[in-house]
Design an enzyme around this catalytic site. Structure first.
Site, PDB file in Angstrom:
ATOM      1  N   GLU A 441      75.477  18.506 122.147  1.00 48.90           N
ATOM      2  CA  GLU A 441      75.422  19.457 121.193  1.00 48.90           C
ATOM      3  C   GLU A 441      74.149  19.882 120.610  1.00 48.90           C
ATOM      4  OE1 GLU A 441      77.124  22.037 120.975  1.00 48.90           O
ATOM      5  OE2 GLU A 441      78.500  20.998 122.038  1.00 48.90           O
TER       6      GLU A 441
HETATM    7  C1  LIG Z   1      78.601  12.473 127.536  1.00 50.89           C
HETATM    8  C2  LIG Z   1      78.037  13.862 127.544  1.00 50.89           C
HETATM    9  C3  LIG Z   1      78.761  14.861 127.385  1.00 50.89           C
HETATM   10  C4  LIG Z   1      78.142  16.156 127.431  1.00 50.89           C
HETATM   11  N1  LIG Z   1      78.905  17.364 127.538  1.00 50.89           N
HETATM   12  C5  LIG Z   1      78.441  18.463 127.649  1.00 50.89           C
HETATM   13  C6  LIG Z   1      79.295  19.705 127.878  1.00 50.89           C
HETATM   14  O1  LIG Z   1      80.395  19.791 127.481  1.00 50.89           O
HETATM   15  N2  LIG Z   1      78.694  21.036 128.042  1.00 50.89           N
HETATM   16  C7  LIG Z   1      77.284  21.196 128.408  1.00 50.89           C
HETATM   17  O2  LIG Z   1      76.864  22.109 128.772  1.00 50.89           O
HETATM   18  N3  LIG Z   1      76.507  19.583 128.257  1.00 50.89           N
HETATM   19  C8  LIG Z   1      76.922  18.654 127.829  1.00 50.89           C
HETATM   20  N4  LIG Z   1      76.267  17.567 127.746  1.00 50.89           N
HETATM   21  C9  LIG Z   1      74.795  17.703 127.578  1.00 50.89           C
HETATM   22  C10 LIG Z   1      74.106  17.543 126.580  1.00 50.89           C
HETATM   23  O3  LIG Z   1      74.278  18.452 125.654  1.00 50.89           O
HETATM   24  C11 LIG Z   1      72.358  17.597 126.987  1.00 50.89           C
HETATM   25  O4  LIG Z   1      72.303  16.090 127.361  1.00 50.89           O
HETATM   26  C12 LIG Z   1      71.837  17.728 125.757  1.00 50.89           C
HETATM   27  O5  LIG Z   1      71.906  18.909 125.156  1.00 50.89           O
HETATM   28  C13 LIG Z   1      70.257  17.192 125.887  1.00 50.89           C
HETATM   29  O6  LIG Z   1      69.719  17.868 127.115  1.00 50.89           O
HETATM   30  P1  LIG Z   1      69.146  16.841 128.169  1.00 50.89           P
HETATM   31  O7  LIG Z   1      69.771  15.756 128.353  1.00 50.89           O
HETATM   32  O8  LIG Z   1      68.742  17.698 129.452  1.00 50.89           O
HETATM   33  O9  LIG Z   1      67.578  16.537 127.399  1.00 50.89           O
HETATM   34  P2  LIG Z   1      66.181  17.218 127.261  1.00 50.89           P
HETATM   35  O10 LIG Z   1      66.518  18.479 127.175  1.00 50.89           O
HETATM   36  O11 LIG Z   1      65.502  16.748 128.712  1.00 50.89           O
HETATM   37  O12 LIG Z   1      65.637  16.446 125.924  1.00 50.89           O
HETATM   38  C14 LIG Z   1      65.308  15.157 126.096  1.00 50.89           C
HETATM   39  C15 LIG Z   1      64.892  14.922 124.727  1.00 50.89           C
HETATM   40  O13 LIG Z   1      63.579  15.650 124.393  1.00 50.89           O
HETATM   41  C16 LIG Z   1      63.890  16.431 123.186  1.00 50.89           C
HETATM   42  N5  LIG Z   1      63.202  17.855 123.320  1.00 50.89           N
HETATM   43  C17 LIG Z   1      63.512  18.626 124.184  1.00 50.89           C
HETATM   44  N6  LIG Z   1      62.917  19.791 123.986  1.00 50.89           N
HETATM   45  C18 LIG Z   1      62.353  19.777 122.821  1.00 50.89           C
HETATM   46  C19 LIG Z   1      61.510  20.469 122.050  1.00 50.89           C
HETATM   47  N7  LIG Z   1      61.342  21.681 122.355  1.00 50.89           N
HETATM   48  N8  LIG Z   1      60.987  20.164 120.682  1.00 50.89           N
HETATM   49  C20 LIG Z   1      61.467  18.691 120.517  1.00 50.89           C
HETATM   50  N9  LIG Z   1      62.164  17.857 121.226  1.00 50.89           N
HETATM   51  C21 LIG Z   1      62.584  18.255 122.451  1.00 50.89           C
HETATM   52  C22 LIG Z   1      65.182  16.162 122.811  1.00 50.89           C
HETATM   53  O14 LIG Z   1      65.618  16.375 121.674  1.00 50.89           O
HETATM   54  C23 LIG Z   1      65.692  15.062 123.601  1.00 50.89           C
HETATM   55  O15 LIG Z   1      65.477  13.911 122.731  1.00 50.89           O
HETATM   56  C24 LIG Z   1      76.884  16.344 127.404  1.00 50.89           C
HETATM   57  C25 LIG Z   1      75.987  15.312 127.713  1.00 50.89           C
HETATM   58  C26 LIG Z   1      76.627  13.789 127.594  1.00 50.89           C
HETATM   59  C27 LIG Z   1      75.742  12.747 127.998  1.00 50.89           C
END
Ligand SMILES: Cc1cc2nc3c(=O)[nH]c(=O)nc-3n(C[C@H](O)[C@H](O)[C@H](O)COP(=O)(O)OP(=O)(O)OC[C@H]3O[C@@H](n4cnc5c(N)ncnc54)[C@H](O)[C@@H]3O)c2cc1C
Length: 592
Positions: A441
């Site tokens: 989220e």
């Molecule tokens: C168990 C689980 C359930 C989930 N359920 C859902 C779901 O139901 N529906 C859905 O759509 N998604 C879902 N997700 C996905 C989840 O919302 C994402 O994993 C999350 O939003 C982060 O995206 P990412 O993993 O690609 O990390 P990234 O976007 O690659 O980010 C990695 C890190 O970099 C930081 N970061 C990235 N961009 C910036 C910026 N501009 N400035 C500062 N920091 C930054 C982030 O804070 C994070 O700490 C789920 C994930 C898991 C593990």
């Protein structure tokens, strides 16, 4: 094995004594709300969570979900009948409009139930939780036909919902979404692409699953301005709500993960699936934001729930485990040692968890009440003010309640010593389950950026100015109240830190955005402490007015602990905010 007792008494104190929910009796759905009705409704919900859902928590963790080769997914033993009990109880439609089969009750009561269900069984709670988010998005942005088709079934819990944003190359930055939507000319679209990490993407609890999917219509502008939202049901729906052909979407895999094993986290493949546009073309992110904002508050509450259940089990262990003798003299001479609750360092952990849980709960419910006022008040100015407050507080609630929840889960595990590390004891599950709440989220770092970059400056800082005016008004009104001095005087100092930090951002972040980014997490934490301190001062006031019962006495003890031991952290946070981005950014990337 772990136990869970839903904190009904604390909730009734908050809603009745602190937030004075009766004063909203003019709002639709609030007419019959009183301390007695709240106790009755929540008492029923608590029973279901404690007796049906909590006993399945460890089983769900052990068994997890399983995907068969045909893509079907089974949930752990006992989940199907438990879901049926939850569904049949009408809990999913608790805040939903009566015209679609909901109970139309205040959303703030739903937030309470979200805490209870998550405290009992976090992974289970996500199935109805996501459905409620999808209901909210359809209610606000769906066409009348979409509402008629999907809402009654979803509100009844016969069908569940999901949110499909994330793709392998695209998480935080939704502008990168590649899933495509091609118009078919008959009002529907052909959706093609892959979504990952989709919670409750496939399971055996409901007859149909209604996926809300972000995709890019062919020829749409690049980035976030070219994203649209679609509803893609697992089974297509006939005119009378009957289930038709299987849609061209399937679960390709379920993830093995650290916690919440009983919730199916799915790779979802869309292979020319039939989807229907929700709202306007290229305005999908705004529509999905309804679901995301609901979900952000709910995830904050999930964090709180983990902190609460972990605390409850640690407190009961600390009363029973005999180790060492009290520093101030033997307390239980008939036993070979005193219970570890006599040790100040053990109590420090328990008091910290309790103060953060009760403060967090107060803040979450005060914020959820704003959602009700925003949706239900007849007064446009009140609706606007509530929306401002909701927007300002949502990233704070999401981030601080989840950070505190995880920390409380870890600290509570510490009270179990080595036993806390042993799977059979069951408390390590809370640590594993709580961890995800800081990530999904919108990771907490993104919540901090949302607060500093969007919510603070929005509408010329109107929401922040209104909050500071209310806070300062409270401080002024109680400045000379001696009984409240232990809570109000430290809050005044911390409120000053918040004002200084806000001023520092105004003066230093506009020209140098890295200063805002480097300050954002500490600023959010500072704000969160002040907001909880404000709630603690209000709880202390209500406790003093309540008289001499155990709840009031314990509230005042905890309020004092919060003010003396936790609130002073605002000074540290202010120092970090005003240190600027220089030291954070100085290291060349290749040197890391
Ligand atoms: C168990 C689980 C359930 C989930 N359920 C859902 C779901 O139901 N529906 C859905 O759509 N998604 C879902 N997700 C996905 C989840 O919302 C994402 O994993 C999350 O939003 C982060 O995206 P990412 O993993 O690609 O990390 P990234 O976007 O690659 O980010 C990695 C890190 O970099 C930081 N970061 C990235 N961009 C910036 C910026 N501009 N400035 C500062 N920091 C930054 C982030 O804070 C994070 O700490 C789920 C994930 C898991 C593990």
């Amino acid at each position: 094995m772990p136990v869970y007792k839903a904190p009904v008494e604390d909730v009734v104190f908050l809603l009745d004594d602190v937030l004075d929910i009766k004063k909203y009796n003019n709002l639709p759905g609030f007419e019959d709300v009183s301390a007695d009705t709240i106790s009755a409704i929540l008492g029923e919900g608590a029973k279901l969570c404690e007796e049906v859902l909590q006993p399945l928590n460890a089983i769900g963790d052990r068994e997890g979900c399983h995907r068969a080769s045909d893509g079907t997914v089974t949930t752990p033993t006992g989940f199907k009948p438990a879901y049926e009990s939850y569904r049949a109880g009408g809990w999913i439609g608790l805040p939903a409009p009566v015209e679609y089969g909901g109970l139309g009750l205040p959303a703030v009561l739903n937030s309470v139930m979200q805490e209870f269900i998550s405290g009992a069984n976090l992974a289970f709670g996500m199935y109805p939780g996501l459905t409620q988010g999808a209901i909210a998005a359809l209610l606000e942005h769906g066409s009348q036909e979409q509402k008629n088709t999907f809402l009654p079934k979803m509100i009844a819990g016969e069908w569940t919902g999901t949110m499909n944003l994330t793709e392998p190359h695209c998480g935080t930055d939704l502008g990168l979404i590649r899933t495509r939507a091609a118009p078919r000319g008959d009002g529907s679209y052909s959706i093609t692409g892959q979504k990952i990490f989709i919670s409750a993407g496939e399971h055996d609890l409901a007859a149909n699953i209604v996926h809300l999917v972000l995709a890019r219509i062919e020829g749409a502008p690049a980035g976030t301005k070219g994203i649209s939202l679609f509803v893609c049901p697992k089974y297509l729906v006939g005119p009378n709500g009957s289930l038709g052909a299987r849609n061209a979407l399937s679960c390709g895999k379920i993830e093995e993960k650290m916690g919440i094993h009983a919730n199916a986290t799915c790779v979802m493949n869309y292979e020319g699936a039939t989807g229907y546009l929700i709202g306007e073309e290229n305005r999908g992110l705004a529509a999905m934001f309804v679901m995301m904002n609901e979900a952000r508050l709910a995830v904050g509450v999930q964090g709180l729930a983990m902190g609460e259940v972990a605390y409850q089990n640690a407190a009961s262990h600390a009363r029973e485990r005999l180790q060492g003798r009290s520093l101030s003299g033997v307390k239980e001479a008939d036993k070979p040692a005193d219970p570890i609750i006599v040790h100040p360092d053990v109590r420090r952990i328990l008091m910290t968890a309790r103060a953060l849980n009760e403060g967090g709960r107060a803040l979450a419910l005060a914020t959820a009440l704003q959602a009700d006022i925003h949706r239900r008040s007849p007064d446009a100015a009140a609706r606007q003010a509530a929306d401002d407050r909701l927007g300002l507080m949502t990233p704070i609630v999401k981030a601080i309640l989840t950070e505190n929840g995880l920390q409380n889960a870890i600290n509570s595990q510490q009270i179990f010593g080595g036993h806390g590390y042993i799977a059979e004891v069951g408390v390590e599950q809370f640590v594993r389950d709580a961890r995800i709440t800081l990530i999904y989220e919108g990771a907490n770092g993104i919540q901090a950026l949302d607060l500093v970059g969007r919510k603070l400056p929005r509408d010329g800082g109107r929401a922040m100015m209104a909050y500071l005016a209310e806070l300062n008004g409270f401080l002024k009104a109680h400045d000379t109240d001696e009984a409240l001095a232990p809570y109000v005087a430290p809050l005044k100092i911390s409120a000053g830190h918040l004002q200084q930090a806000t001023m520092w951002l105004m003066q230093n972040a506009l020209a140098k955005p890295d200063n805002a980014g480097a300050a954002s997490t500490d600023y959010l934490q500072l704000f969160g402490l002040v907001a909880m301190g404000h709630m603690w001062a209000q709880m202390a006031k209500a406790a003093l007015a309540r008289g001499e019962d155990a709840l009031a006495r314990n509230k005042l003890v905890t309020a004092k602990f919060f003010a003396a031991r936790l609130l002073p952290e605002t000074a540290l946070r202010l120092a970090r905010v005003s240190a600027g981005a220089g030291d954070v950014m100085a290291m060349p990337a290749e040197a890391f």
